[in-house]
Every structure is written in structure tokens, then in C-alpha cells.
Design an enzyme around this catalytic site. Structure first.
Site, PDB file in Angstrom:
ATOM      1  N   GLU A   1      -0.835   5.516  -7.659  1.00  0.00           N
ATOM      2  CA  GLU A   1      -0.372   6.396  -6.594  1.00  0.00           C
ATOM      3  C   GLU A   1       0.851   7.169  -7.083  1.00  0.00           C
ATOM      4  O   GLU A   1       1.746   6.578  -7.695  1.00  0.00           O
ATOM      5  CB  GLU A   1       0.001   5.501  -5.395  1.00  0.00           C
ATOM      6  CG  GLU A   1      -0.005   6.175  -4.069  1.00  0.00           C
ATOM      7  CD  GLU A   1      -1.401   6.273  -3.423  1.00  0.00           C
ATOM      8  OE1 GLU A   1      -2.412   5.879  -4.032  1.00  0.00           O
ATOM      9  OE2 GLU A   1      -1.437   6.775  -2.281  1.00  0.00           O
TER      10      GLU A   1
ATOM     11  N   LYS B   1       0.885  -1.168   0.000  1.00  0.00           N
ATOM     12  CA  LYS B   1       0.000   0.000   0.000  1.00  0.00           C
ATOM     13  C   LYS B   1       0.921   1.216   0.000  1.00  0.00           C
ATOM     14  O   LYS B   1       1.561   1.516   1.020  1.00  0.00           O
ATOM     15  CB  LYS B   1      -0.923  -0.016   1.212  1.00  0.00           C
ATOM     16  CG  LYS B   1      -1.954   1.096   1.175  1.00  0.00           C
ATOM     17  CD  LYS B   1      -3.055   0.852   2.196  1.00  0.00           C
ATOM     18  CE  LYS B   1      -4.190   1.850   2.062  1.00  0.00           C
ATOM     19  NZ  LYS B   1      -3.794   3.238   2.314  1.00  0.00           N
TER      20      LYS B   1
ATOM     21  N   CYS C   1      37.853  20.393  18.817  1.00  0.00           N
ATOM     22  CA  CYS C   1      36.660  19.758  19.352  1.00  0.00           C
ATOM     23  C   CYS C   1      36.567  18.305  18.899  1.00  0.00           C
ATOM     24  O   CYS C   1      36.487  18.051  17.698  1.00  0.00           O
ATOM     25  CB  CYS C   1      35.416  20.500  18.841  1.00  0.00           C
ATOM     26  SG  CYS C   1      35.033  21.918  19.824  1.00  0.00           S
TER      27      CYS C   1
ATOM     28  N   CYS D   1      30.715  27.142  22.181  1.00  0.00           N
ATOM     29  CA  CYS D   1      30.792  25.718  21.862  1.00  0.00           C
ATOM     30  C   CYS D   1      30.615  24.883  23.131  1.00  0.00           C
ATOM     31  O   CYS D   1      31.301  25.108  24.131  1.00  0.00           O
ATOM     32  CB  CYS D   1      32.140  25.426  21.216  1.00  0.00           C
ATOM     33  SG  CYS D   1      32.395  23.673  20.922  1.00  0.00           S
TER      34      CYS D   1
ATOM     35  N   LYS E   1      -6.029  -8.286  -2.309  1.00  0.00           N
ATOM     36  CA  LYS E   1      -7.179  -8.237  -3.230  1.00  0.00           C
ATOM     37  C   LYS E   1      -7.495  -9.633  -3.747  1.00  0.00           C
ATOM     38  O   LYS E   1      -6.582 -10.378  -4.104  1.00  0.00           O
ATOM     39  CB  LYS E   1      -6.841  -7.367  -4.450  1.00  0.00           C
ATOM     40  CG  LYS E   1      -6.428  -5.945  -4.111  1.00  0.00           C
ATOM     41  CD  LYS E   1      -5.931  -5.171  -5.338  1.00  0.00           C
ATOM     42  CE  LYS E   1      -5.489  -3.774  -4.928  1.00  0.00           C
ATOM     43  NZ  LYS E   1      -4.848  -3.010  -6.004  1.00  0.00           N
TER      44      LYS E   1
HETATM   45  S1  IVH Z   1      -6.585  -0.382  -4.651  1.00  0.00           S
HETATM   46  C1  IVH Z   1     -11.120  -0.126  -4.543  1.00  0.00           C
HETATM   47  N1  IVH Z   1      -3.984  -0.678  -4.384  1.00  0.00           N
HETATM   48  O1  IVH Z   1      -5.123   3.357  -0.757  1.00  0.00           O
HETATM   49  C2  IVH Z   1      -9.662  -0.301  -4.385  1.00  0.00           C
HETATM   50  N2  IVH Z   1      -4.994   1.219  -3.412  1.00  0.00           N
HETATM   51  O2  IVH Z   1      -7.676   3.323   1.023  1.00  0.00           O
HETATM   52  C3  IVH Z   1      -8.938   0.957  -4.396  1.00  0.00           C
HETATM   53  N3  IVH Z   1      -3.418   2.731  -2.305  1.00  0.00           N
HETATM   54  O3  IVH Z   1      -6.833   5.989  -2.078  1.00  0.00           O
HETATM   55  C4  IVH Z   1      -7.544   1.023  -4.299  1.00  0.00           C
HETATM   56  N4  IVH Z   1      -1.600   1.576  -2.717  1.00  0.00           N
HETATM   57  O4  IVH Z   1      -4.691   5.549  -3.284  1.00  0.00           O
HETATM   58  C5  IVH Z   1      -5.056   0.077  -4.115  1.00  0.00           C
HETATM   59  N5  IVH Z   1      -1.683  -1.027  -4.251  1.00  0.00           N
HETATM   60  C6  IVH Z   1      -2.757  -0.287  -3.988  1.00  0.00           C
HETATM   61  C7  IVH Z   1      -2.641   0.906  -3.258  1.00  0.00           C
HETATM   62  C8  IVH Z   1      -3.806   1.636  -2.989  1.00  0.00           C
HETATM   63  C9  IVH Z   1      -2.085   2.675  -2.148  1.00  0.00           C
HETATM   64  C10 IVH Z   1      -4.294   3.816  -1.776  1.00  0.00           C
HETATM   65  C11 IVH Z   1      -5.236   4.364  -2.798  1.00  0.00           C
HETATM   66  C12 IVH Z   1      -6.521   4.639  -2.097  1.00  0.00           C
HETATM   67  C13 IVH Z   1      -6.288   4.132  -0.726  1.00  0.00           C
HETATM   68  C14 IVH Z   1      -7.444   3.250  -0.324  1.00  0.00           C
END
Ligand code: IVH
Length: 395
Positions: free
Chosen positions: A134, A76, A393, A369, A251
Site C-alpha cells: 500500500e 489495514k 481582542c 471583528c 490472515k
Molecule cells: S492483503 C488477498 N494486507 O485492502 C489479500 N491488504 O480489500 C489481499 N490492504 O486492495 C490483500 N492493508 O490494498 C492486505 N495489510 C494488508 C492491507 C491490505 C491494506 C488493502 C489492499 C487491498 C484491500 C483489500
């Protein structure tokens, strides 16, 4: 020569010309952009048990065994979510996530990122494609940006996420162009005149064929135990990874299964964010020590109430220099936000001055100092205060 040619024949300028990455005039503001399909958020999981419960819920709806489900696990990324729209393979629009329904049109700024293709590659370019991902700033770029800001006395960003978001919201794209930003694609929002593969992981491969960067830390695993093992592995590596990661997104990999699962409110039932421990925590500033460096530069070092942050207990943080103390307006006894990420020395990113109950003593930079009592000096155009007697120093 291309610039010259285009200035002689403006009708030849195409939106994917390399000259279009920079050079757009500063904007007055950003237009509102409605997302054709809302950009959702994710539910959070904080423990192994939360992941197990998520997998059980998924299995129940899919009427299968939790151990059989294929999950795509990926970092993430802690940056700013954006959406990019391509028509006939050419970038036509880029926007922030905003509230998920409406974002801000920041196309000129996004064009300045090398990792944002102006034109899609390959044979399988759909008529319309909306790619989501992102925008992140790596630790090195973030440190360099803040270092420069400290030297110039301009705005210092608290963390790479704020730096990425702030850089994307510059009215002048030439400023965005100087920032080290990277777009990492993680999904397709919408496609017309083309078809996606059958799974999330194959879609990531497809995106990379089209010319997008995707995380190389993504893995497809079977069952929630394997997903949790992946989480542990990424958490272990977190300090070596050059970007801020605030968790792992788990996922359901199969798109058919995703559509059976659907959505609740503003989040999909087929994904969850397994959050990591925070890299920023609140603690108390107990005092400031002044250290003499090898070259005689005096560095203020904050003494902190020990706090567990970014996986370790932190009791000291750098305050950089006198200007930084003034900028933060740090007082002894203040509640402060300390940040520790990667190999970077812990930093105080913000003083919570609204929590200051009474007048607190200012931090006073010494005149002499702390090691040899020689008068300290400051060059007019430099932030550093130094002991000219540095050879005497000990560092
Ligand atoms: S999937 C419906 N994959 O996390 C699924 N989100 O809380 C939507 N984010 O605003 C997102 N890394 O910007 C996904 N590998 C990733 C991610 C990611 C960061 C952020 C995304 C979103 C937030 C969701």
C-alpha cells in the site's frame, strides 16, 4: 558528478541509478498493465462475531480446532494498492491495482518514493519477484500538502487515501516526488527462481531483508480471541498512529493452510478485513461561528449536528478561512462529510450539494471583528482575514 557522467555516457545509466528516481519526462497517459496474478480484495468483518464465524469456517475446512490456528494480524492501511515487479533484483515495473486484473503503469512515479527499492538487497534475490503493498501518506504529510494547496488555491484532498492515489496518478513524476508517500509491503504476488518461506509472517521478514518497509504493528496470534484482542489494541492506539488505518487484516499465517483454503470469487478464504468505525460521516451544517485567534486571524468554525466519527462525538469542525468556505461552497443547512482522524481537528471535507433540496443561505464572512467590531482586513496575497486590533481582542 553522477548526473554529469551519465549525461556524457548515457549507455551507463542503469535503471537503479539514484538519478532515475526523478527526472523522467511527463507522461501522456498511463499504459495498461495486466497483473500476472489478479490482485484480490478482502471480505469484511464488522464485529467479534464475524471474526469468530470466519475462524470457524477456516477450522472446518482445515479440520482442526479454531483455537489452534495461527493468524497473522496487521493494520489495514488506507492508501492505494500497488504492485512492483523486480527482475534480477531490479525494479522494472510498478502499477496500480486498478480493477484487480489490469492496473495503470506508474513506474516513473513509484520510482520517486524512497521506500520503493530500485534494487533489492541481500543474498536471496529471486529472478522475478512481484511485491504488493500500500502507498500511504502520513497525516503530517497530508496536512502539509492541503495547507499548501489552500494557500495556493489549488486542489485540496479529502483524505490521505485520495491524496496518495492522486499523487501516484500525476503525469509529471516531479510532482509525485514532492509528495510525502511511503510504500509499505504486505505480500508477494508472484516469485520465480527463488522460494518463499512457509508462512506470511516469515515472508514479511524476508521482504524487509530485501529492503522493503513493512508494518511494525504486525503480530502472529493463536486463535480468533487473540486476533480480536489485537484488533481492540490497534483500535485503542488508532489516534496515535500516524497513518489512516481502516481496520485489521487477519490472515491464516501458514501458507500450506492458505492453499488448502483457497479462494472464493474475488477474495481469499484465508483472510478477512476486520473493519473499524469510519473516520468520515455525513452530518448537517447548522451554522458557522467566527473566532478571533491570538494573532487576530478570524477562523470560521462550523457548528454541526453532533455525529459519532473516528471514535468521538463531533459537533464542531474547522473551516480554515474564507477561501475554504468558497471552495466548499458550504451553505447553512447543507449535508456535509466530516472527517476526524488522529489528533487532527475535525474537518469538513466535502459538501453534498446534490442533496440540497432548496436554496440555502450562503455563509457570510463578517466585515467587522466579532469581538471588538473593528473593520477586518485582508492582505492581498494572504488567505487570512484578520482584526488589526488583535491585542485588544481576547483570544
Ligand atoms: S492483503 C488477498 N494486507 O485492502 C489479500 N491488504 O480489500 C489481499 N490492504 O486492495 C490483500 N492493508 O490494498 C492486505 N495489510 C494488508 C492491507 C491490505 C491494506 C488493502 C489492499 C487491498 C484491500 C483489500
Amino acid at each position: 558528478r553522477l548526473t554529469q557522467l551519465e549525461s556524457d555516457h548515457p549507455e551507463l545509466i542503469s535503471p537503479d541509478s539514484p538519478t532515475q528516481r526523478v527526472g523522467a519526462a511527463p507522461a501522456e497517459g498511463f499504459p495498461e498493465v495486466a497483473h500476472a496474478i489478479p490482485m484480490l480484495s478482502l471480505d469484511n468483518a464488522f464485529s467479534r462475531d464475524d471474526i469468530a464465524a470466519f475462524a470457524e469456517r477456516v477450522a472446518e475446512r482445515l479440520e482442526c480446532q479454531a483455537s489452534e490456528i495461527a493468524f497473522s494480524c496487521e493494520p489495514k492501511l488506507d492508501g492505494a494498492a500497488v504492485s512492483l515487479v523486480y527482475e534480477q533484483g531490479v525494479l522494472v515495473s510498478g502499477a496500480t491495482r486498478g480493477d484487480g486484473r489490469t492496473g495503470e503503469g506508474i513506474t516513473s512515479n513509484l520510482r520517486t518514493l524512497r521506500s520503493v527499492p530500485l534494487k533489492l538487497m541481500g543474498q536471496q534475490v529471486p529472478e522475478l519477484l512481484e511485491v504488493r503493498g500500500e502507498v500511504i501518506m502520513r497525516h503530517a504529510g497530508f496536512e502539509a500538502l492541503n495547507e499548501r494547496a489552500r494557500e495556493e488555491g489549488s486542489k485540496v484532498f479529502a483524505n490521505p487515501r485520495n491524496a496518495a492515489a492522486g499523487s501516484l496518478r500525476q503525469l509529471d513524476p516531479r510532482i509525485t516526488a514532492t509528495r510525502q508517500l511511503v510504500f509499505m509491503a504486505y505480500s508477494v504476488g508472484h516469485i520465480e527462481g527463488g522460494t518463499l518461506p512457509n508462512s506470511h509472517s516469515e515472508t514479511l521478514s524476508y521482504l524487509s531483508q530485501l529492503g522493503f518497509k513493512t508494518s511494525n504493528l504486525t503480530e502472529v496470534v493463536e486463535g480468533w480471541q487473540a486476533a480480536e484482542a489485537f484488533v481492540a489494541q490497534i483500535l485503542e492506539q488508532r489516534d496515535q498512529i500516524e497513518v489512516d488505518i481502516d481496520g485489521v487484516v487477519v490472515k491464516v499465517n501458514d501458507f500450506e493452510q492458505q492453499s488448502v483454503l483457497g479462494f472464493v470469487a474475488r477474495a481469499p478464504r484465508w483472510a478477512i478485513a476486520r473493519k473499524f468505525p469510519a473516520q468520515e460521516e455525513v452530518t448537517t451544517l447548522l451554522g458557522v461561528d467566527f473566532r478571533v485567534g491570538r494573532t487576530g486571524t478570524i477562523t470560521p468554525v462550523a457548528r454541526l449536528q453532533p455525529v459519532f466519527v473516528g471514535g468521538v462525538t463531533v459537533s464542531k469542525a474547522t473551516l480554515h478561512n474564507a477561501d475554504e468556505i468558497a471552495r466548499l461552497d458550504a451553505r447553512v443547512g447543507d449535508q456535509v462529510i466530516v472527517r476526524r482522524a488522529g489528533d487532527v481537528i475535525p474537518q469538513i471535507v466535502k459538501v453534498l450539494d446534490d442533496r440540497r433540496a432548496s436554496e440555502l443561505p450562503n455563509v457570510v464572512f463578517p466585515d467587522v471583528c466579532p469581538d471588538c467590531s473593528v473593520m477586518l482586513t485582508r492582505d492581498l496575497d494572504e488567505a487570512a482575514i484578520r482584526c488589526e486590533n488583535s491585542l485588544a481582542c481576547p483570544a
